[in-house]
Scaffold this motif. Structure first.
Motif, PDB file in Angstrom:
ATOM      1  N   LEU A 137      17.596  51.900  32.887  1.00  0.00           N
ATOM      2  CA  LEU A 137      17.848  52.742  34.046  1.00  0.00           C
ATOM      3  C   LEU A 137      18.952  53.766  33.816  1.00  0.00           C
ATOM      4  N   HIS A 138      19.331  53.988  32.583  1.00  0.00           N
ATOM      5  CA  HIS A 138      20.404  54.943  32.317  1.00  0.00           C
ATOM      6  C   HIS A 138      19.908  56.230  31.672  1.00  0.00           C
ATOM      7  N   SER A 139      18.665  56.302  31.310  1.00  0.00           N
ATOM      8  CA  SER A 139      18.099  57.538  30.772  1.00  0.00           C
ATOM      9  C   SER A 139      16.582  57.463  30.817  1.00  0.00           C
ATOM     10  N   ILE A 140      15.961  58.633  30.875  1.00  0.00           N
ATOM     11  CA  ILE A 140      14.500  58.695  30.913  1.00  0.00           C
ATOM     12  C   ILE A 140      13.904  58.165  29.618  1.00  0.00           C
ATOM     13  N   SER A 141      14.553  58.455  28.492  1.00  0.00           N
ATOM     14  CA  SER A 141      14.010  58.000  27.205  1.00  0.00           C
ATOM     15  C   SER A 141      13.967  56.477  27.134  1.00  0.00           C
ATOM     16  N   ASN A 142      15.047  55.811  27.598  1.00  0.00           N
ATOM     17  CA  ASN A 142      15.058  54.351  27.597  1.00  0.00           C
ATOM     18  C   ASN A 142      14.086  53.779  28.625  1.00  0.00           C
ATOM     19  N   ALA A 167      12.246  51.262  40.045  1.00  0.00           N
ATOM     20  CA  ALA A 167      13.668  51.260  39.707  1.00  0.00           C
ATOM     21  C   ALA A 167      14.002  52.471  38.836  1.00  0.00           C
ATOM     22  N   GLY A 168      13.153  52.767  37.864  1.00  0.00           N
ATOM     23  CA  GLY A 168      13.377  53.926  36.991  1.00  0.00           C
ATOM     24  C   GLY A 168      13.246  55.236  37.733  1.00  0.00           C
ATOM     25  N   ALA A 169      12.241  55.308  38.630  1.00  0.00           N
ATOM     26  CA  ALA A 169      12.024  56.534  39.406  1.00  0.00           C
ATOM     27  C   ALA A 169      13.217  56.811  40.318  1.00  0.00           C
ATOM     28  N   LYS A 478      21.869  62.612  29.966  1.00  0.00           N
ATOM     29  CA  LYS A 478      22.124  62.717  31.405  1.00  0.00           C
ATOM     30  C   LYS A 478      21.012  63.471  32.132  1.00  0.00           C
ATOM     31  N   CYS A 479      20.389  64.427  31.446  1.00  0.00           N
ATOM     32  CA  CYS A 479      19.377  65.282  32.096  1.00  0.00           C
ATOM     33  C   CYS A 479      17.987  65.073  31.509  1.00  0.00           C
ATOM     34  N   ALA A 480      17.759  63.917  30.865  1.00  0.00           N
ATOM     35  CA  ALA A 480      16.457  63.579  30.280  1.00  0.00           C
ATOM     36  C   ALA A 480      16.020  64.635  29.273  1.00  0.00           C
TER      37      ALA A 480
END
Length: 549
Positions: A137-142, A167-169, A478-480
């Motif tokens: 939940l700390h980055s889009i890549s993860n 949760a990710g969204a 931070k910005c995916a």
């Protein structure tokens, strides 16, 4: 196909044909369970022992509405079992199925322990579960990696996958979740800051389970696959409740699912944080204090009109004034404001609703959207009779407001005295504050900036920097990796003063309204965007995506 397979297929066909004949004899709907998804939470309504004893099973449920499959309605025990369901306040729809089809349902009982109970209309994501997803939940890549790992696990873990998805969204501040069925898989995409991003492809079996679960949560019909359906549910977290509006649309490979996440933080935006230039901010501040008249905000779907109107309402609502809204639907709930939602099926539309609202002695009225002549006329007359009215209209720019109202059939002698101000807006993505990079403008950019700066009205030039520096998107965690994080509005607005009133009476085209508005000092959408580029807030690429020169 060998002989054994051919015989098995013939026996299956004969069995289904016999079930169809029996269904007609008993005057019950027939269902081929081999083509149906069995909902595991629904199965639990009748324990396996009882289900096998009576040769029946609950295959789908939405709230208190059940779909029950059975092989023989005259079988001893069936009537008592159905009566027991009705005593528990269930509404039962019966289907006659073949024994082989019912065996498919019975085989699913062994999968039930893998699922948690689902409450219709609510999905709980506890703080502990959110924390358990950890780095996902700390980055889009993860987040993408976590979903990729989830799809490789037991596809029956649909509940866990759905919770991870939400949760990710939520962590990414996504406004929409798209799940699109394709030939042999389904694609999950998120709309972040107004732009769709591909997240992951999932296998069809997992897609089917997610579809059933989302339909169950949304309280729509699970067995309807060839018609559009809309629903809604709530995501409960430890910090807030997020309303979700769902849409199901049939397609060639399955249903497309779109879930709009109505994030509470969206309406937490204050009037001063919308992004208006100081001169426009002060102009609107004065207009919001007027006791009557109409303020119209225009722009395409998704341009932030509703958020702007809510920010206006919150800035002027107080114990001394009564504020009533009529919306379609109510997307966000605001404290201390009376909100109503239209329901055309019950005769409560914008027209009837507005008439009723006027009998409630309001000071301020918000009409979600002006779509037709009657709504426009009632709203305009309310503005002329001592009410401050806010509403939205679909036009490309502020100047298009007048021709659009005339096109709807509103008389010009009503528009000119009723309309106080017309404003248009767009949303541009903001450069990521963590990774944006200062750069010298190109010769082409310098020429454009200098040319535009000359045309900017004097009252807005205070926002122009002395040195021209542009910032470029870079991309970071931070910005995916997009280079952008968050959005800000670009605006244009004009007042309807005596001179503009005289022009409106002539039923002018948008070009004439635009020319007079600019002559009287209106900052255009594009000019506002250029100022924000020169201030290092956004980029020329973003401005060109949402507005034209």
């Amino acid at each position: 196909m060998d002989t054994t397979d051919r015989l098995a297929e013939l026996r299956k066909k004969e069995e289904e044909e016999l079930a169809q004949v029996l269904a007609q004899r008993h005057k019950i709907s027939y269902l081929d369970l081999s083509k149906m998804t069995i909902d595991l939470d629904s199965l639990k309504i009748i324990p396996e022992t009882n289900a096998r004893a009576n040769s029946m099973a609950v295959i789908q449920s939405v709230g208190k509405k059940l779909q029950v499959a059975l092989t023989n309605p005259d079988r001893p025990g069936v009537a008592d079992a159905l009566d027991s369901l009705k005593r528990r306040k269930y509404e039962v729809q019966i289907f006659l199925v073949s024994p082989t089809g019912l065996d498919k349902a019975f085989s699913k009982y062994k999968e039930i322990p893998r699922f948690e109970e689902t409450k219709v209309g609510i999905i709980d994501i506890s703080k502990s579960k959110l924390e358990s997803y950890g780095a996902a939940l700390h980055s889009i890549s993860n987040f993408k990696k976590a979903l990729l790992a989830a799809r490789e696990k037991d596809v029956r873990k649909a509940s866990d996958t759905l919770e991870l998805l939400f949760a990710g969204a939520l962590d990414a501040d996504a406004s929409d979740v798209h799940i699109e069925a394709e030939v042999a898989s389904a694609k999950i995409r998120l709309r972040i800051d107004g732009v769709l991003q591909d997240i992951v492809d999932i296998p069809t079996p997992l897609y089917q389970l997610l579809l059933s679960r989302i339909k169950l949560l949304s309280e729509v019909k699970l067995n309807i696959r060839n018609k559009p359906q809309d629903g809604r549910f709530t995501i409960k977290t430890s910090n807030e409740n997020v309303e979700v509006r769902t849409s199901f649309l049939p397609g060639p490979f399955g249903e497309s699912i779109v879930m709009r996440l109505l994030l509470p933080k969206t309406i937490a935006i204050k009037y001063e944080s919308l992004g208006m230039q100081p001169a426009l901010y002060e102009l609107m501040k004065a207009e919001l204090l007027r006791p009557n008249g109409m303020i119209l905000v225009t722009g395409p779907t998704g341009s932030g009109k509703t958020t702007t109107l809510y920010a206006f309402l919150k800035s002027i609502s107080s114990a001394e004034v009564k504020v009533i809204t009529i919306e379609d639907p109510i997307e966000y709930h605001i404290a201390h404001i009376t909100q109503t939602q239209i329901d055309p099926g019950k005769g409560y539309d914008f027209v009837n609703g507005l008439r009723s609202i006027l009998r409630q002695d309001p000071d301020i009225i918000l009409v979600g959207e002006i779509r037709d002549l009657e709504t426009a006329q009632i709203a305009m007359h309310a503005a002329l009779t001592g009410h401050l009215v806010f509403s939205t209209l679909h036009t490309n720019d502020a100047a298009g407001t007048v021709p659009r109202l005339i096109d709807l059939g509103v008389k010009v002698n009503v528009i000119s005295p009723a309309l106080n101000i017309a404003m248009a807006q767009r949303l541009t993505r903001q450069l990521c504050a963590f990774c944006k990079k200062a750069d010298k403008p190109t010769a082409e950019e310098t020429s454009l900036f200098k040319k535009t700066a000359k045309t900017i009205p004097e009252s807005f030039k205070a926002g122009l920097p002395k040195e021209i520096t542009v910032f470029r998107p870079v991309g970071c965690e931070k910005c995916a990796e997009t280079g952008y994080k968050g959005r800000i509005g670009v605006f244009e607005a004009f007042l309807v003063d005596d001179e503009m009133e005289r022009l409106i009476i002539t039923s002018p085209p948008a070009a004439d309204v635009q020319a007079l508005a600019i002559k009287k000092g209106m900052l255009t959408l594009y000019q506002d965007g250029i100022i924000k580029i020169m201030q290092g807030i956004t980029t020329l690429e973003e401005l060109n995506r949402v507005a034209s020169e």
